[in-house]
Design an enzyme around this catalytic site. Structure first.
Site, short mmCIF file in Angstrom:
data_model
loop_
_atom_site.label_atom_id
_atom_site.label_comp_id
_atom_site.label_asym_id
_atom_site.label_seq_id
_atom_site.Cartn_x
_atom_site.Cartn_y
_atom_site.Cartn_z
N HIS A 72 0.84 -1.21 0.00
CA HIS A 72 0.00 0.00 0.00
C HIS A 72 0.86 1.25 0.00
O HIS A 72 1.99 1.26 0.53
CB HIS A 72 -1.00 0.00 1.14
CG HIS A 72 -0.44 -0.09 2.53
ND1 HIS A 72 -0.16 1.01 3.29
CD2 HIS A 72 -0.14 -1.16 3.30
CE1 HIS A 72 0.29 0.63 4.49
NE2 HIS A 72 0.31 -0.69 4.52
N ASP A 74 -0.17 4.36 1.15
CA ASP A 74 -0.43 5.31 2.22
C ASP A 74 0.20 4.88 3.53
O ASP A 74 0.56 3.72 3.73
CB ASP A 74 -1.93 5.52 2.40
CG ASP A 74 -2.67 4.25 2.80
OD1 ASP A 74 -2.27 3.16 2.34
OD2 ASP A 74 -3.65 4.34 3.57
N GLU A 128 -5.16 1.78 2.44
CA GLU A 128 -5.11 0.62 3.34
C GLU A 128 -5.24 1.03 4.79
O GLU A 128 -5.83 0.30 5.60
CB GLU A 128 -3.80 -0.16 3.13
CG GLU A 128 -3.75 -1.52 3.78
CD GLU A 128 -3.25 -1.51 5.22
OE1 GLU A 128 -3.34 -2.56 5.89
OE2 GLU A 128 -2.74 -0.45 5.66
N GLU A 129 -4.69 2.20 5.13
CA GLU A 129 -4.79 2.68 6.51
C GLU A 129 -6.15 3.31 6.79
O GLU A 129 -6.41 3.77 7.90
CB GLU A 129 -3.68 3.68 6.80
CG GLU A 129 -2.26 3.13 6.67
CD GLU A 129 -1.90 2.12 7.74
OE1 GLU A 129 -2.74 1.84 8.63
OE2 GLU A 129 -0.78 1.60 7.69
N GLU A 152 3.29 -6.89 4.18
CA GLU A 152 3.19 -6.29 5.51
C GLU A 152 4.32 -6.82 6.38
O GLU A 152 4.81 -7.94 6.15
CB GLU A 152 1.84 -6.62 6.15
CG GLU A 152 0.64 -5.95 5.52
CD GLU A 152 0.56 -4.46 5.87
OE1 GLU A 152 1.14 -4.05 6.90
OE2 GLU A 152 -0.09 -3.72 5.11
N HIS A 321 3.45 2.34 12.97
CA HIS A 321 2.66 3.48 13.46
C HIS A 321 3.34 4.22 14.63
O HIS A 321 2.69 5.04 15.27
CB HIS A 321 1.25 3.04 13.90
CG HIS A 321 0.45 2.40 12.82
ND1 HIS A 321 -0.88 2.08 12.97
CD2 HIS A 321 0.78 2.01 11.56
CE1 HIS A 321 -1.34 1.52 11.86
NE2 HIS A 321 -0.34 1.47 10.99
#
Length: 350
Positions: A72, A74, A128-129, A152, A321
């Protein structure tokens, strides 16, 4: 033909750093298109955008990709300085998931340089987020590859065959709006009571957003909160729980303004993609770990369209994150080799 370890490491560092230098919180993924198009050209890959804004870097015979390396574009919000210190890359998305994306692009390049017998692509999905619009678009259009590796972070040795589900509840409360000296309760007080009742009722609930008030001496007439819950149970059970929680809020002058659900996913270790990843890791001398991840990903959506799916990637998922996101260049290279080998195995199996 790719020539040397030093060449591959140099490519990995430059590619990943270029991706990290472009800040792409959800909704601004288009900022990354020029970088991806330039790298696709440099690495001999095709480049295109689909109707959802997903970036497609392709190799092998023409046609829709049979094997997809799905990442992804983003990241979560929160700008971090992108930098290379020694052999370690730092920046927002280093782990989740521009490091894995760089490894997938490099892996496709490596496999293509050796010759691919089937149409393959790196798919950089949007959102995706957020609510995974890029993944949902693939599924709704019927363009989902037969075999999918979701990029991931799994520590470079983990093969993820499952993700938990996610339940998100938006809560709105009302109350007296006026001077803070007034004895009547404002919406913020009501919201505090409502959230306390939810947290006491279910330990899986987590408050992720709060919004109330405009000044220190005014009780707000409206207050908002977001509660998220991760779960392993079937989605219908989660919806029943949400219904019960929302019903209980009325006593606090609150209600649920929206409920969104992402179902959990659990695939079989015997599916073709998982088997190919395990075989590639073992060939590289790595003992595979089979994991079910605690969060969610586009795998929750894409698994609707194919059973041959698993997640794998470099990076420590515990750093996702956080303000400490970093990844070693060597780990990106190792993952690229695994992606390349897995692509070859899957193409040769057709």
């Amino acid at each position: 033909m790719v020539s040397s370890d030093a060449y591959v490491e140099g490519l990995a560092a430059k590619l990943a750093l270029d991706l990290l230098r472009v800040y792409t919180p959800t909704g601004s993924e288009e900022r990354l298109y020029p970088v991806l198009e330039r790298w696709a050209s440099e690495l001999g890959l095709g480049f295109s955008l689909d109707s959802a804004g997903n970036a497609v870097l392709s190799a092998g015979p023409d046609g829709l990709p049979v094997v997809g390396l799905v990442g992804h574009l983003d990241t979560v919000p929160g700008r971090l300085e992108a930098r290379l210190e020694g052999y370690t890359l730092w920046g927002r998305g280093a782990v989740d998931a521009k490091g894995p994306l760089a490894a997938m692009i490099l892996g496709l390049h490596l496999a293509s340089s050796e010759g691919l017998s089937c149409s393959s692509a790196v798919l950089g999905l949007v959102g995706e987020e957020g609510d995974s619009p890029g993944a949902w678009s693939l599924v709704s259009r019927g363009d989902t590859p037969l075999h999918i590796i979701v990029g991931e972070p799994t520590g470079g040795d983990g093969v993820a065959i499952g993700y938990r589900g996610s339940l998100t509840i938006e809560i709105e409360c009302t109350g007296h709006e006026g001077h803070s000296s007034n004895p009547e309760r404002g919406a913020a007080d009501m919201l505090v009571k409502a959230l306390a009742s939810i947290l006491e009722r279910d330990s899986r609930a987590t408050v992720t957003r709060l919004k109330a008030g405009t000044a220190a001496n005014i009780t707000p007439g409206r207050a908002l909160a977001t509660v998220n819950m991760r779960f392993n149970e079937p989605g219908l059970e989660a919806l029943q729980l949400a219904s019960e929680l929302c019903s209980s809020l009325h006593q606090h002058r609150c209600h649920c303004s929206s409920i969104s659900l992402l179902h959990p996913v659990k695939t079989s270790l015997s599916n073709a993609t998982a088997r190919a990843l395990v075989a590639s890791l073992r060939t590289a001398g790595v003992k595979p770990r089979i994991v079910v991840k605690r969060g969610t990903s586009d795998m929750n959506v894409l698994s609707i369209a194919t059973e041959s799916i698993a997640a794998y990637g470099p990076g420590d998922p515990r750093l996702s994150h956080t303000k400490h996101e970093n990844i070693r260049v060597g780990d990106i290279v190792k993952a690229a080799m695994i992606y390349s080998r897995t692509l070859t195995i899957l193409c040769n199996s057709l």
